[in-house]
Design an enzyme around this catalytic site. Structure first.
Site, PDB file in Angstrom:
ATOM      1  N   ARG A  51      30.272  28.488 -23.537  1.00  0.00           N
ATOM      2  CA  ARG A  51      28.910  27.965 -23.733  1.00  0.00           C
ATOM      3  C   ARG A  51      28.372  28.482 -25.060  1.00  0.00           C
ATOM      4  O   ARG A  51      27.657  27.789 -25.774  1.00  0.00           O
ATOM      5  CB  ARG A  51      27.982  28.358 -22.571  1.00  0.00           C
ATOM      6  CG  ARG A  51      26.537  27.987 -22.848  1.00  0.00           C
ATOM      7  CD  ARG A  51      25.603  27.991 -21.630  1.00  0.00           C
ATOM      8  NE  ARG A  51      25.945  28.930 -20.588  1.00  0.00           N
ATOM      9  CZ  ARG A  51      25.753  30.254 -20.663  1.00  0.00           C
ATOM     10  NH1 ARG A  51      25.200  30.798 -21.735  1.00  0.00           N
ATOM     11  NH2 ARG A  51      26.115  31.026 -19.660  1.00  0.00           N
ATOM     12  N   TYR A 103      13.638   5.535 -30.368  1.00  0.00           N
ATOM     13  CA  TYR A 103      14.626   5.337 -29.313  1.00  0.00           C
ATOM     14  C   TYR A 103      13.931   5.564 -27.959  1.00  0.00           C
ATOM     15  O   TYR A 103      13.193   6.556 -27.797  1.00  0.00           O
ATOM     16  CB  TYR A 103      15.772   6.344 -29.520  1.00  0.00           C
ATOM     17  CG  TYR A 103      16.778   6.324 -28.414  1.00  0.00           C
ATOM     18  CD1 TYR A 103      17.645   5.248 -28.269  1.00  0.00           C
ATOM     19  CD2 TYR A 103      16.870   7.359 -27.505  1.00  0.00           C
ATOM     20  CE1 TYR A 103      18.563   5.216 -27.238  1.00  0.00           C
ATOM     21  CE2 TYR A 103      17.792   7.344 -26.481  1.00  0.00           C
ATOM     22  CZ  TYR A 103      18.638   6.259 -26.353  1.00  0.00           C
ATOM     23  OH  TYR A 103      19.543   6.233 -25.335  1.00  0.00           O
ATOM     24  N   ASP A 175      15.632  11.741 -37.204  1.00  0.00           N
ATOM     25  CA  ASP A 175      16.758  11.210 -36.442  1.00  0.00           C
ATOM     26  C   ASP A 175      17.521  10.247 -37.353  1.00  0.00           C
ATOM     27  O   ASP A 175      17.021   9.177 -37.694  1.00  0.00           O
ATOM     28  CB  ASP A 175      16.214  10.499 -35.186  1.00  0.00           C
ATOM     29  CG  ASP A 175      17.316   9.981 -34.276  1.00  0.00           C
ATOM     30  OD1 ASP A 175      18.419   9.699 -34.781  1.00  0.00           O
ATOM     31  OD2 ASP A 175      17.062   9.835 -33.065  1.00  0.00           O
ATOM     32  N   LYS A 200      26.915   7.446 -31.291  1.00  0.00           N
ATOM     33  CA  LYS A 200      26.850   6.178 -32.014  1.00  0.00           C
ATOM     34  C   LYS A 200      27.861   6.192 -33.170  1.00  0.00           C
ATOM     35  O   LYS A 200      29.036   6.343 -32.939  1.00  0.00           O
ATOM     36  CB  LYS A 200      25.417   5.942 -32.466  1.00  0.00           C
ATOM     37  CG  LYS A 200      24.361   6.250 -31.380  1.00  0.00           C
ATOM     38  CD  LYS A 200      24.433   5.326 -30.185  1.00  0.00           C
ATOM     39  CE  LYS A 200      23.606   5.809 -28.997  1.00  0.00           C
ATOM     40  NZ  LYS A 200      22.216   6.135 -29.237  1.00  0.00           N
TER      41      LYS A 200
HETATM   42  C1  LIG Z   1      21.209   6.876 -28.610  1.00  0.00           C
HETATM   43  C2  LIG Z   1      20.132   7.472 -29.431  1.00  0.00           C
HETATM   44  C3  LIG Z   1      19.557   8.708 -29.101  1.00  0.00           C
HETATM   45  C4  LIG Z   1      19.917   9.461 -27.842  1.00  0.00           C
HETATM   46  O1  LIG Z   1      21.218   9.897 -27.832  1.00  0.00           O
HETATM   47  P1  LIG Z   1      22.138  10.063 -26.521  1.00  0.00           P
HETATM   48  O2  LIG Z   1      23.424  10.506 -27.079  1.00  0.00           O
HETATM   49  O3  LIG Z   1      22.197   8.723 -25.844  1.00  0.00           O
HETATM   50  O4  LIG Z   1      21.471  11.076 -25.653  1.00  0.00           O
HETATM   51  C5  LIG Z   1      18.597   9.225 -29.953  1.00  0.00           C
HETATM   52  N1  LIG Z   1      18.213   8.556 -31.069  1.00  0.00           N
HETATM   53  C6  LIG Z   1      18.736   7.367 -31.406  1.00  0.00           C
HETATM   54  C7  LIG Z   1      18.263   6.680 -32.640  1.00  0.00           C
HETATM   55  C8  LIG Z   1      19.708   6.782 -30.608  1.00  0.00           C
HETATM   56  O5  LIG Z   1      20.211   5.583 -30.934  1.00  0.00           O
END
Ligand SMILES: *Cc1c(COP(=O)(O)O)cnc(C)c1O
Length: 391
Positions: A51, A103, A175, A200
């Site tokens: 961890r 998101y 982000d 992604k």
């Molecule tokens: C998918 C996504 C998230 C969240 O991520 P997870 O891996 O699904 O928890 C946050 N910000 C954006 C822009 C995303 O596309």
């Protein structure tokens, strides 16, 4: 890595990684271990418990930190775990200013998890840097934005907002999931932290859920590192390995995503069934100039609004999403395969309908993640889906 290259294409393949010291294996092994044997109590090689530290995860953290041009990287079990861990740097009574086009899962964390812990969030239109300045209060600790935003692909001027945050002594988290460091590096523009859902583009093969935070601020990093271990929302070694494998091809994948999207967007704009196309690479995008200045490419995400015709827009959109054959109707984005989704019904369903309407997430809005298949197949599939939506 022995190479001192500053080229992202090279860093993507080598940064954070050295041949395995025991075997010389060129690929970082998947260290499936929970604990590490110590020579005597406290006499260890920097690894005590997985961890806290894991060599595969550490390689990934170093790799993405290098790509974002940051000093420190921390990996998490999901993008949402990364977001939640950042929010644990705040305490009850603290205030956050966030862009209003987020998101859906991030919005849900803010509204349904953090609010009940006493953290308040004010939402502003991210295209207006001044709005962030106006919303900052003495209790504001953090500004949060996506750019381009999801799903409306609005552009936030990172350098302008970073300047405001520095003056007011507030952290700025960006982000960067939609563009990846190949197309935009928020730390270079003054952000304190960069957040990713590695699920992604960074992983890019639709087989992992993960997240990462990169910063060059030592104090922020130390607090996040403490929280990463204390809260424990860490990725396993297998997932870390898969993302690390994904980033090796990030440069070429992003090139093709952009190349394909730059052909799909004008094609959609000329299509009689389409009312409006939102893509930062189109002249019609209201912030095309800012996009060109701040981004190295317009990305692979396109949103468009389907017109009402024989059927109302919602029904027409629904039929189109049923009719695609190459494009998979699915949430998520950024994988090699093309995806299509309906934000109001799918990814952004957790946003109340009144807010959705106010933001412009209409019934006819469709979002596509343009994959790296052959462009002819991509366009042919969209064309036949439009036709079948009206049949
Ligand atoms: C998918 C996504 C998230 C969240 O991520 P997870 O891996 O699904 O928890 C946050 N910000 C954006 C822009 C995303 O596309």
């Amino acid at each position: 890595m022995k190479t001192k290259s500053s080229h992202l294409e090279t860093l993507a393949i080598h940064a954070g990684q050295v041949p395995d010291p025991t075997t010389g294996a060129i690929t970082v092994p998947i260290y499936l271990t929970s604990t590490y044997v110590q020579d005597g109590p406290g006499e260890h090689k920097g690894f005590e418990y997985s961890r806290t530290q894991n060599p595969t995860r550490q390689a990934l953290e170093g790799n993405i930190a290098a790509l974002e041009g940051g000093r420190y990287g921390l990996a998490f079990a999901s993008g949402c775990a990364a977001t939640t861990t950042i929010f644990h740097m705040l305490r009850s009574g603290d205030h956050v200013v966030a862009g209003d086009d987020l998101y859906g899962g991030t919005y849900r964390i803010f509204e349904r998890v953090m609010k009940q812990m006493g953290i308040e969030v004010t939402y502003v239109d991210p295209i207006n840097a001044g709005a962030f300045a106006e919303a900052i209060r003495p209790t504001t600790k953090l500004v949060w934005t996506e750019t381009p935003t999801n799903p409306l692909l609005k552009i936030c001027d990172i350098a302008a907002v970073a300047e405001i945050c520095k003056k007011r002594n507030v952290w700025l988290a960006v982000d960067n999931t939609f563009l990846t460091p190949m197309l935009q590096r928020p730390l270079d523009l003054g952000a304190t932290m960069v957040v990713h859902s590695t699920t992604k583009y960074l992983n890019g093969h639709a087989d992992v859920v993960g997240g990462v935070v990169v910063t060059s601020d030592e104090e922020v990093h130390e607090r996040l590192r403490f929280l990463q271990n204390a809260i424990g929302a860490v990725p396993g070694a297998m997932d870390s390995f898969l993302v690390l494998r994904g980033t090796k091809t990030l440069a070429v994948r992003m090139e093709r995503h952009v190349q394909n999207a730059q052909l799909v967007a004008p094609w959609l704009e000329a299509h009689p069934a389409v009312e409006k196309v939102i893509y930062p690479g189109l002249k019609s995008h209201p912030q095309a100039a800012l996009a060109a200045k701040q981004m190295r490419g317009p990305g692979g995400m396109i949103s468009f609004v389907i017109k009402s015709a024989k059927r109302p827009a919602l029904e027409r959109a629904r039929e189109m999403l049923r009719a695609t054959q190459l494009f998979a109707c699915a949430e998520s984005l950024g994988g090699v395969e093309s995806l299509i989704e309906h934000p109001a019904i799918m990814t952004h369903a957790s946003i109340p309908p009144a807010n959705r309407a106010k933001l412009g997430i209409s019934d006819g809005l469709i979002r596509i993640s343009v994959g790296i298949e052959h462009i002819d197949d991509i366009l042919a599939d969209l064309q036949q889906a439009f036709e079948r939506a009206d049949a």
